[in-house]
Enzyme design. Structure first.
Site, PDB file in Angstrom:
ATOM      1  N   GLY A  27     -12.862 -14.882   6.129  1.00 33.06           N
ATOM      2  CA  GLY A  27     -11.548 -14.951   5.948  1.00 33.06           C
ATOM      3  C   GLY A  27     -10.809 -13.900   6.963  1.00 33.06           C
ATOM      4  N   ALA A  28     -10.472 -14.072   8.078  1.00 33.18           N
ATOM      5  CA  ALA A  28     -10.251 -13.073   9.168  1.00 33.18           C
ATOM      6  C   ALA A  28      -8.541 -12.976   9.037  1.00 33.18           C
ATOM      7  CB  ALA A  28     -10.664 -13.603  10.316  1.00 33.18           C
ATOM      8  N   GLY A  29      -8.115 -12.813   7.995  1.00 28.78           N
ATOM      9  CA  GLY A  29      -6.584 -12.741   7.749  1.00 28.78           C
ATOM     10  C   GLY A  29      -6.443 -11.256   7.784  1.00 28.78           C
TER      11      GLY A  29
ATOM     12  N   ASN B  76      -0.799  -7.925  -9.308  1.00 29.30           N
ATOM     13  CA  ASN B  76      -0.552  -9.382  -8.635  1.00 29.30           C
ATOM     14  C   ASN B  76       0.241 -10.229  -9.494  1.00 29.30           C
ATOM     15  OD1 ASN B  76      -3.820  -9.249  -7.325  1.00 29.30           O
ATOM     16  ND2 ASN B  76      -2.053  -8.761  -6.110  1.00 29.30           N
TER      17      ASN B  76
ATOM     18  N   ASN C 142      -7.992 -11.078  -4.785  1.00 30.35           N
ATOM     19  CA  ASN C 142      -7.004 -11.033  -6.105  1.00 30.35           C
ATOM     20  C   ASN C 142      -7.123 -11.944  -6.898  1.00 30.35           C
ATOM     21  OD1 ASN C 142      -5.802  -8.911  -4.716  1.00 30.35           O
ATOM     22  ND2 ASN C 142      -4.226 -10.046  -3.695  1.00 30.35           N
TER      23      ASN C 142
ATOM     24  N   ASN D 225       3.584  -9.859  -7.011  1.00 32.34           N
ATOM     25  CA  ASN D 225       3.453 -10.955  -5.993  1.00 32.34           C
ATOM     26  C   ASN D 225       4.320 -12.163  -6.507  1.00 32.34           C
ATOM     27  OD1 ASN D 225       1.473  -9.572  -4.926  1.00 32.34           O
ATOM     28  ND2 ASN D 225       0.000 -11.362  -4.609  1.00 32.34           N
TER      29      ASN D 225
ATOM     30  N   LYS E 170      -5.904  -4.700 -11.749  1.00 32.07           N
ATOM     31  CA  LYS E 170      -5.294  -5.196 -10.386  1.00 32.07           C
ATOM     32  C   LYS E 170      -4.645  -6.629 -10.612  1.00 32.07           C
ATOM     33  CE  LYS E 170      -4.468  -5.768  -5.874  1.00 32.07           C
ATOM     34  NZ  LYS E 170      -5.633  -5.604  -4.875  1.00 32.07           N
TER      35      LYS E 170
ATOM     36  N   SER F 180       1.279 -10.477  -0.616  1.00 32.26           N
ATOM     37  CA  SER F 180       0.503 -11.199   0.137  1.00 32.26           C
ATOM     38  C   SER F 180       1.180 -12.891  -0.328  1.00 32.26           C
ATOM     39  CB  SER F 180      -0.935 -11.443  -0.141  1.00 32.26           C
ATOM     40  OG  SER F 180      -1.191 -11.571  -1.581  1.00 32.26           O
TER      41      SER F 180
ATOM     42  N   ALA G 166      -2.598  -5.082   4.435  1.00 29.54           N
ATOM     43  CA  ALA G 166      -2.609  -5.348   5.530  1.00 29.54           C
ATOM     44  C   ALA G 166      -1.955  -6.765   5.794  1.00 29.54           C
ATOM     45  CB  ALA G 166      -4.073  -5.942   6.069  1.00 29.54           C
TER      46      ALA G 166
END
Length: 319
Positions: free
Chosen positions: A7-9, A192, A106, A196, A188, A260, A132
């Site tokens: 997962g290169a997000g 979210n 998450n 979120n 956590k 996100s 990020a």
């Protein structure tokens, strides 16, 4: 250490860059072909606290994973929760009997899926408070500071997990070896399950949410539902401490951050992870006979908004 980041997000890119800079052998797997092509052509580009950084890393699409021929010591999973099983199917060929999998997603319940692909004593669970964001294919923005909390799922994995903690320390990722990571995962999830979905529905950033007169009541009610369900699973959340933790973000250095889920749903019209956050609490509440009306409503509203904006499933990770 040989590390595969799946997962290169935004978040996967952050960890990949920092681990690469610390001298580790890092490769990427990502399902968004535009992202794969951009990183191959131009490197992974980051605005890293205002400084431009470019790193060249090998990257593969899910269909190419089997052709790499190499087995990593550690796989770090940063795909979306609703893409977890399909991505684990894709990377199954590179999972050896000695490979460990670290899940930093998450939400709640990912171990139920991961146990189908890796032995429990090779599973590491954790959370991260780093942030990020992606600005385009192969381009990310990394601001602020953060930390990571890790714990082996079974006692036999303790030695390797502490080795990962050392690796992350060298990379500046501020890790901590936890004695009760499941508590932290639920804590956590409360972040979210409030920030979120509320920021996504109201289309605002964290600070703007905190400026509303109803923010406090919303947080207290949602966190209470999480805590009641968590207690049925042997996890006793300190509701006031969790509330203070979440509310503290309203004036912290991330107050201007759009979570996100907002980036997925509002900005990019992608399906969300709501079923692994508030939706998971709603499902578990039904299982235990516990009413969770706010989590049920938030889950339904997010799904309704997904339909209204034409949100689609995409294999682009953006945690």
């Amino acid at each position: 250490m040989k590390i595969t980041v799946v997962g290169a997000g935004g978040m996967g890119s952050r960890f990949a860059i920092m681990l690469h800079q610390a001298g580790h052998n890092v490769e990427l797997v990502d399902g968004w072909q535009d992202n794969v092509d951009a990183i191959r052509a131009n490197g992974l580009k980051a605005d890293f606290n205002g400084e431009p950084v470019t790193v060249k890393l090998p990257i593969y699409s899910p269909a190419e994973v089997d052709a790499t021929g190499e087995k990593p010591d550690l796989i770090i999973v940063f795909t979306k929760s609703n893409q977890l099983r399909s991505m684990m199917e894709a990377v199954k060929p590179i999972i050896s009997p000695v490979t460990y999998v670290l899940c930093l997603l998450n939400g709640i319940g990912h171990e139920d899926i991961l146990e189908d692909y890796v032995a429990k004593d090779h599973l590491i669970l954790g959370i991260t408070m780093w942030t990020a964001g992606m600005t385009g294919p192969g381009q990310v923005t990394l601001v602020g500071n953060g930390d990571v909390e890790l714990q082996n799922f079974e006692p036999a994995g303790e030695a390797f997990t502490k080795q990962v903690v050392q690796v992350f320390t060298e990379a500046g990722l501020n890790p901590k070896y936890s004695e009760n990571v499941k508590y932290s995962i639920w804590r956590k999830a409360c972040v979210n399950g409030t920030l979120n979905c509320l920021c996504s529905l109201l289309e605002c950033n964290i600070g703007e949410l905190g400026s509303t007169t109803v923010a406090s009541d919303l947080l207290h009610t949602i966190i209470a539902e999480f805590a009641t369900v968590a207690a049925k699973e042997g996890i006793n959340l300190d509701e006031q401490e969790v509330y203070d933790h979440v509310a503290g973000t309203f004036t912290a250095n991330i107050a201007g951050h759009y979570p996100s889920m907002y980036q997925d749903l509002v900005k990019n019209h992608r399906a969300t992870e709501i079923d692994f956050i508030n939706g998971a609490v709603w499902r578990k509440g039904q299982k235990y006979g516990i009413p969770t009306p706010y989590c049920a409503l938030l889950t339904q509203l997010i799904h309704a908004k997904e339909q209204l904006v034409g949100a689609v499933e995409r294999t682009k990770a953006h945690v």
